[in-house]
Design an enzyme around this catalytic site. Sequence first.
Site, PDB file in Angstrom:
ATOM      1  N   SER A 133       0.863  -1.197   0.000  1.00  0.00           N
ATOM      2  CA  SER A 133       0.000   0.000   0.000  1.00  0.00           C
ATOM      3  C   SER A 133       0.890   1.235   0.000  1.00  0.00           C
ATOM      4  O   SER A 133       2.063   1.156   0.414  1.00  0.00           O
ATOM      5  CB  SER A 133      -0.850  -0.015   1.271  1.00  0.00           C
ATOM      6  OG  SER A 133      -1.492   1.227   1.452  1.00  0.00           O
ATOM      7  N   TYR A 146      -2.979  -1.817  10.093  1.00  0.00           N
ATOM      8  CA  TYR A 146      -2.886  -1.746   8.625  1.00  0.00           C
ATOM      9  C   TYR A 146      -1.537  -1.133   8.248  1.00  0.00           C
ATOM     10  O   TYR A 146      -0.809  -1.653   7.394  1.00  0.00           O
ATOM     11  CB  TYR A 146      -4.046  -0.925   8.046  1.00  0.00           C
ATOM     12  CG  TYR A 146      -4.173  -1.050   6.540  1.00  0.00           C
ATOM     13  CD1 TYR A 146      -4.892  -2.093   5.967  1.00  0.00           C
ATOM     14  CD2 TYR A 146      -3.538  -0.134   5.685  1.00  0.00           C
ATOM     15  CE1 TYR A 146      -4.992  -2.227   4.585  1.00  0.00           C
ATOM     16  CE2 TYR A 146      -3.635  -0.254   4.308  1.00  0.00           C
ATOM     17  CZ  TYR A 146      -4.365  -1.298   3.761  1.00  0.00           C
ATOM     18  OH  TYR A 146      -4.438  -1.420   2.385  1.00  0.00           O
TER      19      TYR A 146
HETATM   20  N1  LIG Z   1      -8.569   0.076  -2.232  1.00  0.00           N
HETATM   21  C1  LIG Z   1      -7.549   0.848  -1.849  1.00  0.00           C
HETATM   22  O1  LIG Z   1      -7.673   2.070  -1.778  1.00  0.00           O
HETATM   23  C2  LIG Z   1      -6.228   0.220  -1.507  1.00  0.00           C
HETATM   24  C3  LIG Z   1      -5.130   1.081  -1.282  1.00  0.00           C
HETATM   25  C4  LIG Z   1      -3.903   0.520  -0.966  1.00  0.00           C
HETATM   26  C5  LIG Z   1      -3.764  -0.853  -0.906  1.00  0.00           C
HETATM   27  N2  LIG Z   1      -4.842  -1.658  -1.117  1.00  0.00           N
HETATM   28  C6  LIG Z   1      -4.632  -3.100  -1.047  1.00  0.00           C
HETATM   29  O2  LIG Z   1      -5.062  -3.664  -2.260  1.00  0.00           O
HETATM   30  C7  LIG Z   1      -5.385  -5.040  -2.066  1.00  0.00           C
HETATM   31  C8  LIG Z   1      -6.731  -5.335  -2.722  1.00  0.00           C
HETATM   32  O3  LIG Z   1      -7.732  -4.640  -1.974  1.00  0.00           O
HETATM   33  P1  LIG Z   1      -9.089  -4.099  -2.626  1.00  0.00           P
HETATM   34  O4  LIG Z   1      -9.031  -2.628  -2.556  1.00  0.00           O
HETATM   35  O5  LIG Z   1      -9.366  -4.778  -3.916  1.00  0.00           O
HETATM   36  O6  LIG Z   1     -10.102  -4.557  -1.488  1.00  0.00           O
HETATM   37  P2  LIG Z   1     -11.366  -5.536  -1.572  1.00  0.00           P
HETATM   38  O7  LIG Z   1     -11.882  -5.584  -0.183  1.00  0.00           O
HETATM   39  O8  LIG Z   1     -12.264  -5.132  -2.670  1.00  0.00           O
HETATM   40  O9  LIG Z   1     -10.703  -6.935  -1.987  1.00  0.00           O
HETATM   41  C9  LIG Z   1      -9.917  -7.694  -1.113  1.00  0.00           C
HETATM   42  C10 LIG Z   1     -10.182  -9.155  -1.405  1.00  0.00           C
HETATM   43  O10 LIG Z   1      -9.334  -9.967  -0.573  1.00  0.00           O
HETATM   44  C11 LIG Z   1     -10.100 -11.075  -0.155  1.00  0.00           C
HETATM   45  N3  LIG Z   1      -9.552 -11.680   1.066  1.00  0.00           N
HETATM   46  C12 LIG Z   1      -9.453 -11.101   2.284  1.00  0.00           C
HETATM   47  N4  LIG Z   1      -8.951 -11.977   3.179  1.00  0.00           N
HETATM   48  C13 LIG Z   1      -8.740 -13.140   2.501  1.00  0.00           C
HETATM   49  C14 LIG Z   1      -8.257 -14.410   2.881  1.00  0.00           C
HETATM   50  N5  LIG Z   1      -7.908 -14.688   4.159  1.00  0.00           N
HETATM   51  N6  LIG Z   1      -8.151 -15.373   1.935  1.00  0.00           N
HETATM   52  C15 LIG Z   1      -8.504 -15.106   0.647  1.00  0.00           C
HETATM   53  N7  LIG Z   1      -8.987 -13.930   0.239  1.00  0.00           N
HETATM   54  C16 LIG Z   1      -9.110 -12.948   1.152  1.00  0.00           C
HETATM   55  C17 LIG Z   1     -11.498 -10.509   0.081  1.00  0.00           C
HETATM   56  O11 LIG Z   1     -12.498 -11.531   0.119  1.00  0.00           O
HETATM   57  C18 LIG Z   1     -11.643  -9.548  -1.075  1.00  0.00           C
HETATM   58  O12 LIG Z   1     -12.254 -10.151  -2.203  1.00  0.00           O
HETATM   59  C19 LIG Z   1      -5.360  -5.248  -0.554  1.00  0.00           C
HETATM   60  O13 LIG Z   1      -4.138  -5.866  -0.179  1.00  0.00           O
HETATM   61  C20 LIG Z   1      -5.429  -3.843  -0.001  1.00  0.00           C
HETATM   62  O14 LIG Z   1      -4.864  -3.765   1.287  1.00  0.00           O
HETATM   63  C21 LIG Z   1      -6.069  -1.159  -1.420  1.00  0.00           C
END
Ligand SMILES: NC(=O)c1ccc[n+]([C@@H]2O[C@H](COP(=O)([O-])OP(=O)(O)OC[C@H]3O[C@@H](n4cnc5c(N)ncnc54)[C@H](O)[C@@H]3O)[C@@H](O)[C@H]2O)c1
Length: 251
Positions: A133, A146
Site C-alpha cells: 500500500s 494496517y
Molecule cells: N482500495 C484501496 O484504496 C487500496 C489502497 C492501498 C492498498 N490496497 C490493497 O489492495 C489489495 C486489494 O484490496 P481491494 O481494494 O481490492 O479490497 P477488496 O476488499 O475489494 O478486496 C480484497 C479481497 O481480498 C479477499 N480476502 C481477504 N482476506 C482473505 C483471505 N484470508 N483469503 C482469501 N482472500 C481474502 C477478500 O475476500 C476480497 O475479495 C489489498 O491488499 C489492499 O490492502 C487497497
Amino acid sequence: MDLSGKVAIVTGGAGGLGVAVCRRFAEAGAHVTVVDIAGDVAGIAREVGGIGVVADISTAAGVHAAIAETEARHGRVDVYFSNAGIGDNNGLSSPDVWDDLWRVHVMAHLHASQALLPSMLERGEGYLVSTASGAALTADPISAPYSVTKHAALALAEWLAMTYGNRGIRVSCFCPFAIRTPMLTQAPDDADPAATGVDGAIEPEVAAEILLAGIEAEEFLILSHPEALTYFRGRAHDHAKWLRAMRRLAR
Ligand SMILES: NC(=O)c1ccc[n+]([C@@H]2O[C@H](COP(=O)([O-])OP(=O)(O)OC[C@H]3O[C@@H](n4cnc5c(N)ncnc54)[C@H](O)[C@@H]3O)[C@@H](O)[C@H]2O)c1
C-alpha cells in the site's frame, strides 16, 4: 515479464482490485487462477477462462491448495500475485485484528514464497508480486495494524528481491494509494478525505493497467500515484518534518 502464456495466481481475485487484475492478466495472455475466500470466484474464473479456488490465504493450507490446483492444471506457477487484503478503521485496534491483518498481509506472502521458491529457483525463474500500500511508504493514519503490516509486507518483498534477485527471481511490490474498491468505501464517514485518499482515488481498471506495466518493466516498486514517491522521499529526507505533517491527518 511478458505475461503471454504465463501461469498466474491472483489472490483476492474476486475483490475490487483483484477482479480487474484477473481480467487484465487474462487479456495479456496469462492463464489465471482466481483465489478468494469470498465473492464470485467461479464466475470470475469462468469469465477469464481460468481456474477458481476458494481458499483462505492467511493459512499455509489455503495457499498450498491454490498452488496445488494450479500446478495440477499447468505444471508450474510463473507469477504469484499476493493481493488479498483486509481493511481496518480502528486506530490502535485490538490484538485479534492485529493477528488477522498480520496473517493476511504478511504471512500469506511468506507461505507463497516458501511454497514456490524451491521450484522457481530450480527453473531459474519466477515472479513474486505483492500488494502492500502507499501506507507502506508513508503511514495509514486510520489504522495502526494496517500501517504496520503493510510496512512489513514491503520489507518482506525487499528481502526477497535482494536475496533471490541474482537467481532469476523477480519481485515487485505494488504500493497504491486509494483505489475505488469495496475496501475504500469502508472508511469511516468522519475520516479526513486526505487521510483516506478518497479524493484522489483511481478506478481498479486503471490500477490494474499500472500494475501490468510495472510487471512488464519488472520494476520493484510499482506506484499507482506518482506523488507517492515524493512523499516517500520527503519522509526519508526530513523524518521529523514528515511526522509533524502527518499529525494533521490524525483522528
Ligand atoms: N482500495 C484501496 O484504496 C487500496 C489502497 C492501498 C492498498 N490496497 C490493497 O489492495 C489489495 C486489494 O484490496 P481491494 O481494494 O481490492 O479490497 P477488496 O476488499 O475489494 O478486496 C480484497 C479481497 O481480498 C479477499 N480476502 C481477504 N482476506 C482473505 C483471505 N484470508 N483469503 C482469501 N482472500 C481474502 C477478500 O475476500 C476480497 O475479495 C489489498 O491488499 C489492499 O490492502 C487497497
